[in-house]
Design a protein around this motif. Structure first.
Motif, PDB file in Angstrom:
ATOM      1  N   THR A 111      -6.936  34.854 -36.077  1.00  0.00           N
ATOM      2  CA  THR A 111      -8.134  35.198 -35.307  1.00  0.00           C
ATOM      3  C   THR A 111      -8.010  36.537 -34.589  1.00  0.00           C
ATOM      4  O   THR A 111      -8.666  36.763 -33.580  1.00  0.00           O
ATOM      5  N   GLY A 112      -7.187  37.453 -35.088  1.00  0.00           N
ATOM      6  CA  GLY A 112      -6.938  38.699 -34.372  1.00  0.00           C
ATOM      7  C   GLY A 112      -7.763  39.883 -34.812  1.00  0.00           C
ATOM      8  O   GLY A 112      -7.439  41.013 -34.452  1.00  0.00           O
ATOM      9  N   ALA A 113      -8.839  39.683 -35.571  1.00  0.00           N
ATOM     10  CA  ALA A 113      -9.634  40.805 -36.078  1.00  0.00           C
ATOM     11  C   ALA A 113     -10.493  41.418 -34.975  1.00  0.00           C
ATOM     12  O   ALA A 113     -10.765  40.791 -33.947  1.00  0.00           O
ATOM     13  N   ALA A 114     -10.939  42.661 -35.214  1.00  0.00           N
ATOM     14  CA  ALA A 114     -11.821  43.365 -34.272  1.00  0.00           C
ATOM     15  C   ALA A 114     -12.734  44.304 -35.051  1.00  0.00           C
ATOM     16  O   ALA A 114     -12.425  44.717 -36.178  1.00  0.00           O
ATOM     17  N   MET A 115     -13.870  44.663 -34.409  1.00  0.00           N
ATOM     18  CA  MET A 115     -14.849  45.557 -35.015  1.00  0.00           C
ATOM     19  C   MET A 115     -14.959  46.803 -34.157  1.00  0.00           C
ATOM     20  O   MET A 115     -15.091  46.719 -32.923  1.00  0.00           O
ATOM     21  N   PHE A 116     -14.904  47.999 -34.802  1.00  0.00           N
ATOM     22  CA  PHE A 116     -14.951  49.250 -34.033  1.00  0.00           C
ATOM     23  C   PHE A 116     -15.387  50.396 -34.938  1.00  0.00           C
ATOM     24  O   PHE A 116     -14.804  50.615 -36.007  1.00  0.00           O
ATOM     25  N   ARG A 117     -16.444  51.072 -34.516  1.00  0.00           N
ATOM     26  CA  ARG A 117     -16.949  52.268 -35.183  1.00  0.00           C
ATOM     27  C   ARG A 117     -17.177  52.073 -36.686  1.00  0.00           C
ATOM     28  O   ARG A 117     -16.730  52.855 -37.521  1.00  0.00           O
ATOM     29  N   GLY A 118     -17.865  51.004 -37.012  1.00  0.00           N
ATOM     30  CA  GLY A 118     -18.269  50.776 -38.394  1.00  0.00           C
ATOM     31  C   GLY A 118     -17.199  50.208 -39.293  1.00  0.00           C
ATOM     32  O   GLY A 118     -17.387  50.163 -40.519  1.00  0.00           O
ATOM     33  N   SER A 119     -16.067  49.753 -38.741  1.00  0.00           N
ATOM     34  CA  SER A 119     -14.986  49.199 -39.560  1.00  0.00           C
ATOM     35  C   SER A 119     -14.494  47.884 -38.963  1.00  0.00           C
ATOM     36  O   SER A 119     -14.514  47.693 -37.738  1.00  0.00           O
ATOM     37  N   LEU A 120     -14.060  47.034 -39.857  1.00  0.00           N
ATOM     38  CA  LEU A 120     -13.391  45.796 -39.462  1.00  0.00           C
ATOM     39  C   LEU A 120     -11.883  46.030 -39.544  1.00  0.00           C
ATOM     40  O   LEU A 120     -11.368  46.491 -40.573  1.00  0.00           O
ATOM     41  N   TYR A 121     -11.179  45.701 -38.475  1.00  0.00           N
ATOM     42  CA  TYR A 121      -9.719  45.847 -38.432  1.00  0.00           C
ATOM     43  C   TYR A 121      -9.110  44.446 -38.425  1.00  0.00           C
ATOM     44  O   TYR A 121      -9.463  43.614 -37.583  1.00  0.00           O
ATOM     45  N   TYR A 122      -8.193  44.208 -39.357  1.00  0.00           N
ATOM     46  CA  TYR A 122      -7.582  42.894 -39.415  1.00  0.00           C
ATOM     47  C   TYR A 122      -6.191  42.973 -40.036  1.00  0.00           C
ATOM     48  O   TYR A 122      -5.801  43.991 -40.628  1.00  0.00           O
ATOM     49  N   GLN A 123      -5.447  41.894 -39.898  1.00  0.00           N
ATOM     50  CA  GLN A 123      -4.091  41.779 -40.450  1.00  0.00           C
ATOM     51  C   GLN A 123      -4.149  41.066 -41.790  1.00  0.00           C
ATOM     52  O   GLN A 123      -4.782  40.018 -41.913  1.00  0.00           O
ATOM     53  N   SER A 127       0.428  30.785 -27.524  1.00  0.00           N
ATOM     54  CA  SER A 127       0.929  29.417 -27.332  1.00  0.00           C
ATOM     55  C   SER A 127       0.162  28.389 -28.146  1.00  0.00           C
ATOM     56  O   SER A 127       0.699  27.325 -28.452  1.00  0.00           O
ATOM     57  N   TRP A 128      -1.075  28.672 -28.538  1.00  0.00           N
ATOM     58  CA  TRP A 128      -1.824  27.689 -29.326  1.00  0.00           C
ATOM     59  C   TRP A 128      -1.449  27.734 -30.798  1.00  0.00           C
ATOM     60  O   TRP A 128      -1.787  26.831 -31.572  1.00  0.00           O
ATOM     61  N   GLY A 129      -0.699  28.755 -31.235  1.00  0.00           N
ATOM     62  CA  GLY A 129      -0.258  28.818 -32.626  1.00  0.00           C
ATOM     63  C   GLY A 129      -1.200  29.650 -33.482  1.00  0.00           C
ATOM     64  O   GLY A 129      -1.624  30.737 -33.105  1.00  0.00           O
ATOM     65  N   GLY A 130      -1.515  29.118 -34.657  1.00  0.00           N
ATOM     66  CA  GLY A 130      -2.501  29.754 -35.530  1.00  0.00           C
ATOM     67  C   GLY A 130      -2.079  31.070 -36.136  1.00  0.00           C
ATOM     68  O   GLY A 130      -2.938  31.859 -36.540  1.00  0.00           O
ATOM     69  N   TYR A 131      -0.758  31.376 -36.214  1.00  0.00           N
ATOM     70  CA  TYR A 131      -0.272  32.635 -36.783  1.00  0.00           C
ATOM     71  C   TYR A 131      -0.894  33.848 -36.090  1.00  0.00           C
ATOM     72  O   TYR A 131      -1.192  34.862 -36.725  1.00  0.00           O
ATOM     73  N   THR A 132      -1.071  33.743 -34.769  1.00  0.00           N
ATOM     74  CA  THR A 132      -1.713  34.814 -34.005  1.00  0.00           C
ATOM     75  C   THR A 132      -0.676  35.839 -33.546  1.00  0.00           C
ATOM     76  O   THR A 132      -0.631  36.224 -32.369  1.00  0.00           O
ATOM     77  N   ASP A 133       0.161  36.304 -34.456  1.00  0.00           N
ATOM     78  CA  ASP A 133       1.221  37.251 -34.104  1.00  0.00           C
ATOM     79  C   ASP A 133       0.680  38.647 -33.804  1.00  0.00           C
ATOM     80  O   ASP A 133       1.203  39.350 -32.938  1.00  0.00           O
ATOM     81  N   ILE A 134      -0.337  39.066 -34.541  1.00  0.00           N
ATOM     82  CA  ILE A 134      -0.893  40.413 -34.400  1.00  0.00           C
ATOM     83  C   ILE A 134      -2.369  40.285 -34.023  1.00  0.00           C
ATOM     84  O   ILE A 134      -3.148  39.657 -34.747  1.00  0.00           O
ATOM     85  N   ASP A 135      -2.736  40.894 -32.889  1.00  0.00           N
ATOM     86  CA  ASP A 135      -4.076  40.726 -32.337  1.00  0.00           C
ATOM     87  C   ASP A 135      -4.673  42.099 -32.036  1.00  0.00           C
ATOM     88  O   ASP A 135      -4.146  42.839 -31.195  1.00  0.00           O
ATOM     89  N   PHE A 136      -5.747  42.459 -32.736  1.00  0.00           N
ATOM     90  CA  PHE A 136      -6.444  43.708 -32.440  1.00  0.00           C
ATOM     91  C   PHE A 136      -7.295  43.541 -31.179  1.00  0.00           C
ATOM     92  O   PHE A 136      -7.791  42.441 -30.882  1.00  0.00           O
TER      93      PHE A 136
END
Length: 487
Positions: A307-319, A354-363
């Motif tokens: 769940t670490g994706a983000a939106m910025f300046r017309g692009s989606l950033y995700y892992q 702490s909740w898990g979910g492979y949330t290692d990298i968060d934009f």
């Protein structure tokens, strides 16, 4: 007795040796010719085999007949000599053991259910304790005991002051008791506050300061344009509830600096439950999101991790899934515009929230640009913040904090400051920590935060809306925030 018979017949010598009796006779056959007959008992065969049969077949028939007799006796419940009673007894015993094992299985199943309920209760209690701010222990210069008279005329001091006035106590006992009390307070805080951890002394900085939340005043009204520290988080507002299991966790966002062909009101959503998360849904505005009618569905070329994706300046950033690779997906061209590995970053369950979910990298996105929140082995699990170039994903600068990533429920950036949330499941928790990248100073805070649906898997700040977006147990919610200068 043994009989040996030697007979010449038609020029052939016939020799027969048998244990028993033998007979010999002669007579005319039907044609009148003389015929000699010689008979010897066989010591092994009871009867001559029929044409086409063999001794092995006859032996097998004999065994089958014996087996039929045994089965008939067992089925009829006969008793008597032979294996039938033992088989019946073994069968009865097996039935009894099966019944006992079934009862034991049922008992163990009930015990497992009780233990599971107890574990859930303990987890909830732990989350409640983590969300409670830990009181600061008194400094060494502050006396723990004050024997001055109280205004009411009684003995003054703290709740432990009576210990220092017990008969036989010497002045040296007071200092030792003070040290013991400080140690106990420190241990209690380390259990209740997830930011207190053993290891490097740098991880104990959180006990230094707790931010005070000022009451709003006309002179210090919320600045809707400028930056400042986070002062308060409003009540959560629910925009939509997802209707499928794939929507239990996810990420939703708006682009704070949207570009063509999509406007600033466009809302994007990704459901992150599943092994191959590649769909992103677009809605014209929040009203269409609440109705559940997407106007655009894009299929990403590579799967999303958590769940670490983000939106910025017309692009989606995700892992990218199962990797430390960062991707920039251009919405206009619907293609990957940049990719880069995040150096030394943990991924796929090494340093999640702490909740898990492979949330290692968060934009994260704030007034200063695009950030990524993660950790490394070198940082020993502490949160690392990196400011990225939003075009090529190059790391511009990084900061290492003194709070471990696995001890907090989520994190977000506002005006160049990192903020963490203590619990993802407690109804009433706090934003419990902040780190200022401008000064490198970290501190503990206690800003109330509410998980209305009790399982918050995503929290991101939108500088354009000045809101927090969150995904709380199938629900897409937002929070108003107030920024300013603490008094």
């Amino acid at each position: 007795m043994w009989v040996l018979a030697v007979v010449w017949f038609s020029g052939v010598l016939i020799r027969a040796e048998a244990q028993g009796t033998a007979s010999f006779w002669r007579g005319n056959d039907r044609s009148g010719r003389c015929q000699y007959s010689f008979t010897v008992d066989s010591p092994t065969e009871a009867s001559c085999p029929l044409p086409g049969s063999s001794p092995e077949v006859e032996a097998l028939k004999s065994r089958l007949a014996l087996l039929e007799v045994l089965v008939a006796r067992l089925a009829g419940g006969e008793t008597g000599p032979g294996p039938a009673p033992r088989l019946q007894e073994a069968y009865t015993q097996a039935l009894s053991e099966k019944t006992q094992l079934q009862r034991e299985k049922d008992r163990l199943g009930q015990r497992v259910e009780e233990l599971q309920r107890r574990v859930e209760e303990l987890q909830q209690e732990a989350e409640r304790l983590r969300s409670r701010p830990c009181a600061q222990p008194p400094p060494p210069s502050t006396p723990l005991y004050d024997n001055r008279p109280s205004p009411a005329g009684g003995s003054g001091g703290t709740a432990l002051s009576h210990l220092s006035s017990r008969p036989g106590r010497t002045p040296g006992d007071t200092s030792s008791l003070r040290g013991l009390t400080l140690s106990l307070l420190t241990l209690l805080c380390s259990l209740l506050d997830p930011s207190w951890h053993s290891g490097s002394p740098g991880y104990q900085e959180l006990k230094a300061e707790v931010a005070k939340i000022p009451a709003p005043s006309p002179e210090d009204a919320d600045d809707t344009k400028g930056c400042g520290e986070l002062l308060s988080v409003g009540e959560p507002f629910t925009h939509r509830k997802t209707d499928t299991i794939s929507g239990k966790y996810g990420v939703w966002m708006q682009d704070p600096e949207a570009v063509s062909p999509y406007g600033p009101g466009m809302v994007w959503r990704i459901d992150t439950v599943g092994n191959e998360v590649r769909q992103i849904f677009g809605y014209e505005d929040l009203q269409q999101l609440s109705r559940g009618f997407p106007t655009k569905v894009l299929l990403l070329p590579e799967a999303v991790e958590s769940t670490g994706a983000a939106m910025f300046r017309g692009s989606l950033y995700y892992q990218r899934r199962r990797s430390r690779t960062l991707l920039r997906y251009d919405l206009a061209s619907e293609s990957v515009a940049a990719r880069r590995d995040l150096p030394h970053a943990g991924f796929h369950g090494q340093f999640p929230y702490s909740w898990g979910g492979y949330t290692d990298i968060d934009f994260a996105v704030d007034e200063q640009g695009l950030w990524v929140i993660y950790s490394t082995n070198k940082a020993r699990g502490a949160i690392v913040i990196s400011l990225l170039d939003h075009h090529n994903l190059e790391v511009k600068r990084s900061w290492e904090t003194n709070i471990r990533k696995t001890t907090v429920a989520n994190a977000f950036m506002i005006c160049g400051r990192l903020y963490t949330v203590a619990s993802y499941s407690s109804l009433n928790t706090t934003v419990n920590y902040s780190f200022d990248t401008a000064t490198g100073v970290s501190k503990a805070v206690a800003i109330p935060f509410k998980n209305r649906h009790r399982y918050n898997s995503m929290i991101d700040y939108n500088p354009g809306q000045r809101k927090l977006f969150a995904w709380d147990n199938h629900h897409l919610v937002s929070y108003d925030v107030r920024l300013g200068k603490p008094q």
